[in-house]
Design a protein around this motif. Structure first.
Motif, PDB file in Angstrom:
ATOM      1  N   HIS A   4       0.845  -1.173   0.000  1.00 32.90           N
ATOM      2  CA  HIS A   4       0.000   0.000   0.000  1.00 32.90           C
ATOM      3  C   HIS A   4       0.879   1.220   0.000  1.00 32.90           C
ATOM      4  CE1 HIS A   4       1.061   0.155   4.245  1.00 32.90           C
ATOM      5  NE2 HIS A   4       0.628  -1.084   4.338  1.00 32.90           N
ATOM      6  N   GLN A   5       0.311   2.350  -0.361  1.00 38.08           N
ATOM      7  CA  GLN A   5       1.061   3.590  -0.310  1.00 38.08           C
ATOM      8  C   GLN A   5       0.655   4.434   0.887  1.00 38.08           C
ATOM      9  OE1 GLN A   5       0.189   5.013  -4.313  1.00 38.08           O
ATOM     10  NE2 GLN A   5       2.320   4.680  -4.839  1.00 38.08           N
ATOM     11  N   ASP A   6      -0.528   4.207   1.417  1.00 40.09           N
ATOM     12  CA  ASP A   6      -0.977   4.974   2.569  1.00 40.09           C
ATOM     13  C   ASP A   6      -0.145   4.591   3.775  1.00 40.09           C
ATOM     14  OD1 ASP A   6      -2.962   6.053   1.004  1.00 40.09           O
ATOM     15  OD2 ASP A   6      -4.444   4.564   1.614  1.00 40.09           O
ATOM     16  N   GLN A   7       0.224   5.575   4.566  1.00 45.41           N
ATOM     17  CA  GLN A   7       0.969   5.290   5.775  1.00 45.41           C
ATOM     18  C   GLN A   7       0.819   6.438   6.764  1.00 45.41           C
ATOM     19  OE1 GLN A   7       5.436   5.911   5.322  1.00 45.41           O
ATOM     20  NE2 GLN A   7       4.856   5.463   3.224  1.00 45.41           N
ATOM     21  N   VAL A   8       1.098   6.137   7.998  1.00 47.91           N
ATOM     22  CA  VAL A   8       1.063   7.144   9.051  1.00 47.91           C
ATOM     23  C   VAL A   8       2.257   8.075   8.847  1.00 47.91           C
ATOM     24  CG1 VAL A   8       1.167   7.535  11.534  1.00 47.91           C
ATOM     25  CG2 VAL A   8      -0.063   5.542  10.641  1.00 47.91           C
ATOM     26  N   GLU A  14       0.746   9.504  22.107  1.00 46.18           N
ATOM     27  CA  GLU A  14       0.767   8.429  23.101  1.00 46.18           C
ATOM     28  C   GLU A  14       1.400   7.143  22.582  1.00 46.18           C
ATOM     29  OE1 GLU A  14      -2.928   7.915  20.670  1.00 46.18           O
ATOM     30  OE2 GLU A  14      -1.847   9.615  21.469  1.00 46.18           O
ATOM     31  N   ALA A  15       1.887   7.149  21.348  1.00 44.32           N
ATOM     32  CA  ALA A  15       2.410   5.925  20.740  1.00 44.32           C
ATOM     33  C   ALA A  15       3.921   5.811  20.879  1.00 44.32           C
ATOM     34  CB  ALA A  15       2.035   5.879  19.272  1.00 44.32           C
ATOM     35  N   GLU A  16       4.375   4.566  20.995  1.00 41.69           N
ATOM     36  CA  GLU A  16       5.801   4.242  20.967  1.00 41.69           C
ATOM     37  C   GLU A  16       6.083   3.591  19.617  1.00 41.69           C
ATOM     38  OE1 GLU A  16       8.843   0.932  22.894  1.00 41.69           O
ATOM     39  OE2 GLU A  16       6.810   1.117  23.675  1.00 41.69           O
ATOM     40  N   VAL A  17       7.044   4.122  18.875  1.00 40.98           N
ATOM     41  CA  VAL A  17       7.404   3.544  17.582  1.00 40.98           C
ATOM     42  C   VAL A  17       8.147   2.239  17.823  1.00 40.98           C
ATOM     43  CG1 VAL A  17       8.716   3.866  15.440  1.00 40.98           C
ATOM     44  CG2 VAL A  17       7.548   5.809  16.505  1.00 40.98           C
ATOM     45  N   ILE A  18       7.666   1.144  17.215  1.00 44.72           N
ATOM     46  CA  ILE A  18       8.323  -0.155  17.391  1.00 44.72           C
ATOM     47  C   ILE A  18       8.923  -0.695  16.096  1.00 44.72           C
ATOM     48  CG2 ILE A  18       6.960  -0.812  19.412  1.00 44.72           C
ATOM     49  CD1 ILE A  18       5.346  -2.654  17.459  1.00 44.72           C
ATOM     50  N   SER A  19       8.590  -0.063  14.964  1.00 44.54           N
ATOM     51  CA  SER A  19       9.246  -0.461  13.721  1.00 44.54           C
ATOM     52  C   SER A  19       9.217   0.703  12.733  1.00 44.54           C
ATOM     53  CB  SER A  19       8.596  -1.711  13.113  1.00 44.54           C
ATOM     54  OG  SER A  19       7.292  -1.438  12.690  1.00 44.54           O
ATOM     55  N   GLY A  28       5.196   0.826  12.721  1.00 44.55           N
ATOM     56  CA  GLY A  28       4.507   0.110  13.781  1.00 44.55           C
ATOM     57  C   GLY A  28       4.520   0.896  15.074  1.00 44.55           C
ATOM     58  N   PHE A  29       3.427   0.758  15.831  1.00 49.10           N
ATOM     59  CA  PHE A  29       3.280   1.453  17.113  1.00 49.10           C
ATOM     60  C   PHE A  29       2.800   0.504  18.190  1.00 49.10           C
ATOM     61  CE2 PHE A  29       2.067   4.898  14.070  1.00 49.10           C
ATOM     62  CZ  PHE A  29       3.098   5.774  14.363  1.00 49.10           C
ATOM     63  N   ARG A  30       3.179   0.818  19.406  1.00 51.25           N
ATOM     64  CA  ARG A  30       2.601   0.202  20.605  1.00 51.25           C
ATOM     65  C   ARG A  30       1.966   1.338  21.394  1.00 51.25           C
ATOM     66  NH1 ARG A  30       5.578  -4.040  24.382  1.00 51.25           N
ATOM     67  NH2 ARG A  30       5.629  -4.919  22.315  1.00 51.25           N
ATOM     68  N   TYR A  31       0.743   1.079  21.834  1.00 51.26           N
ATOM     69  CA  TYR A  31      -0.008   2.076  22.595  1.00 51.26           C
ATOM     70  C   TYR A  31      -0.293   1.541  23.984  1.00 51.26           C
ATOM     71  CZ  TYR A  31      -1.190   3.739  17.888  1.00 51.26           C
ATOM     72  OH  TYR A  31      -1.145   4.184  16.593  1.00 51.26           O
ATOM     73  N   LYS A  32      -0.541   2.438  24.932  1.00 49.51           N
ATOM     74  CA  LYS A  32      -1.030   2.005  26.239  1.00 49.51           C
ATOM     75  C   LYS A  32      -2.438   1.491  26.037  1.00 49.51           C
ATOM     76  CE  LYS A  32       1.738   5.201  28.905  1.00 49.51           C
ATOM     77  NZ  LYS A  32       1.769   6.310  29.819  1.00 49.51           N
ATOM     78  N   GLY A  33      -2.835   0.554  26.838  1.00 48.79           N
ATOM     79  CA  GLY A  33      -4.225   0.122  26.720  1.00 48.79           C
ATOM     80  C   GLY A  33      -4.477  -1.356  26.839  1.00 48.79           C
ATOM     81  N   PRO A  34      -3.770  -2.238  26.321  1.00 52.05           N
ATOM     82  CA  PRO A  34      -2.690  -2.165  25.326  1.00 52.05           C
ATOM     83  C   PRO A  34      -3.248  -2.283  23.903  1.00 52.05           C
ATOM     84  CG  PRO A  34      -2.831  -4.376  26.143  1.00 52.05           C
ATOM     85  CD  PRO A  34      -3.897  -3.578  26.860  1.00 52.05           C
ATOM     86  N   ALA A  35      -2.539  -1.719  22.969  1.00 52.04           N
ATOM     87  CA  ALA A  35      -2.897  -1.838  21.555  1.00 52.04           C
ATOM     88  C   ALA A  35      -1.622  -1.811  20.730  1.00 52.04           C
ATOM     89  CB  ALA A  35      -3.817  -0.692  21.150  1.00 52.04           C
TER      90      ALA A  35
END
Length: 96
Positions: A4-8, A14-19, A28-35
């Motif tokens: 895909h071409q769409d991206q954040v 509140e996100a932690e970049v994980i990739s 990729g992100f990790r969020y509190k919650g968890p998500a």
């Protein structure tokens, strides 16, 4: 691997970049919650990507983009690492 071409393009506060990589700073992100959210497709192997590039892409994706993707098909990918990170996330958060 992504298809895909769409991206954040802006990291949520509140996100932690994980990739990430040179093409996609926020893959990729990790969020509190968890998500957890990821844009790559660790389930896509070279066979799947080859099929997408040869069957789905023509007429949808610009020829130069298809050629660029084919040119890097033999580069190492981190599918296993990504899959392990996803599995670890769910194992660590199975109590939630």
């Amino acid at each position: 691997n992504a298809w895909h071409q769409d991206q954040v393009v802006e990291k949520p506060a509140e996100a932690e970049v994980i990739s990430s990589n040179d093409f996609c700073q926020y893959a990729g992100f990790r969020y509190k919650g968890p998500a957890l959210s990821v844009q790559p497709h660790p389930e896509f192997d070279r066979t799947a990507l080859d099929l997408l590039l040869n069957v789905r892409a023509p007429g949808v994706v610009a020829p130069d983009r298809i050629d660029a993707a084919k040119a890097v098909m033999e580069q190492p990918v981190d599918n296993t690492v990504m899959a392990e990170q996803i599995a670890t996330f769910f194992k660590e958060n199975s109590h939630v």
